[in-house]
Motif scaffolding. Structure first.
Motif, mmCIF file in Angstrom:
data_model
loop_
_atom_site.group_PDB
_atom_site.id
_atom_site.type_symbol
_atom_site.label_atom_id
_atom_site.label_comp_id
_atom_site.label_asym_id
_atom_site.label_seq_id
_atom_site.Cartn_x
_atom_site.Cartn_y
_atom_site.Cartn_z
ATOM 1 N N GLU A 25 1.983 2.002 -3.441
ATOM 2 C CA GLU A 25 0.956 2.557 -4.319
ATOM 3 C C GLU A 25 0.852 4.079 -4.211
ATOM 4 N N LYS A 42 0.840 -1.202 0.000
ATOM 5 C CA LYS A 42 0.000 0.000 0.000
ATOM 6 C C LYS A 42 0.876 1.254 0.000
ATOM 7 N N LYS A 82 -10.400 2.126 4.238
ATOM 8 C CA LYS A 82 -11.333 1.921 3.128
ATOM 9 C C LYS A 82 -11.459 0.430 2.792
ATOM 10 N N GLU A 83 -10.363 -0.286 2.945
ATOM 11 C CA GLU A 83 -10.349 -1.716 2.682
ATOM 12 C C GLU A 83 -10.717 -2.548 3.912
ATOM 13 N N GLU A 110 -6.193 6.170 5.370
ATOM 14 C CA GLU A 110 -7.474 6.238 4.667
ATOM 15 C C GLU A 110 -7.644 5.045 3.733
ATOM 16 N N ARG A 111 -6.596 4.692 3.024
ATOM 17 C CA ARG A 111 -6.669 3.549 2.101
ATOM 18 C C ARG A 111 -6.887 2.236 2.844
ATOM 19 N N LYS A 115 -2.856 9.424 4.212
ATOM 20 C CA LYS A 115 -3.346 8.801 2.975
ATOM 21 C C LYS A 115 -3.353 7.278 3.106
#
Length: 186
Positions: free
Chosen positions: A129, A126, A179-180, A175-176, A172
């Motif tokens: 990314e 992650k 979200k998952e 948050e990612r 960030k």
């Protein structure tokens, strides 16, 4: 006459030994930093071939420039900075913009990026990314154990800028991960 040949032969041996010593000396940084630089390059390039190309180019630049270093830390930081700049240059190229993105990288390619101290860590992928602006400080800080000061030197940024990028990058990433539905370690 026989003596002249022997002197020439001994002289050639001396030159040959000098060349071998120079080769060994030139190869030392490669042996010292190849794994670290490969990981840094892979975290930016997202594939084995491009990462290897970036590391190879960094060592070619080293051999061509033969920079003088104040100490081992200065040498290591120079190599990381050069690898990062090479990665940026490759990513800006027209060729790179027409290649496959990270989310399309097959799982088998990811095995080429491994850290002995990181086991089955989805967070690392992650981090990879994220944009380079956040990815590089986070990767160097959490996975290569560099201090904020050292990251600032390597990336040629102010310490405050590195702290901001770390904070925003963590946000960030959080948050990612949320979200998952994964728990965030940041």
């Amino acid at each position: 006459m026989g003596t002249a040949v022997q002197i020439g032969s001994a002289g050639e041996d001396t030159v040959s030994n000098m060349l071998i010593n120079e080769e060994r000396k030139a190869a030392q940084p490669f042996e010292k930093y190849k794994e670290l630089l490969y990981r840094v390059a892979f975290s930016n390039m997202k594939n084995k071939a491009d990462a290897e190309d970036a590391v190879q180019e960094a060592f070619c630049r080293y051999l061509k420039a033969r920079p003088a270093f104040e100490n081992e830390n200065h040498e290591k930081n120079w190599f990381i900075r050069v690898v990062l700049h090479i990665c940026y240059d490759i990513q800006k190229s027209a060729w790179f913009s027409r290649t496959v993105g990270f989310d399309e990288v097959p799982e088998c390619e990811m095995k080429h990026f491994s850290l002995s101290f990181v086991h089955e860590d989805d967070t690392l992928f992650k981090v990879m990314e994220l944009s380079a602006e956040y990815r590089n400080p986070l990767y160097l800080f959490y996975y290569e154990d560099y201090s904020i000061r050292e990251i600032a030197e390597i990336m040629e940024l102010e310490e405050g800028t590195v702290k901001t990028r770390l904070r925003r990058g963590r946000q960030k990433l959080k948050e990612r991960l949320e979200k998952e539905g994964k728990n965030s370690v940041f």
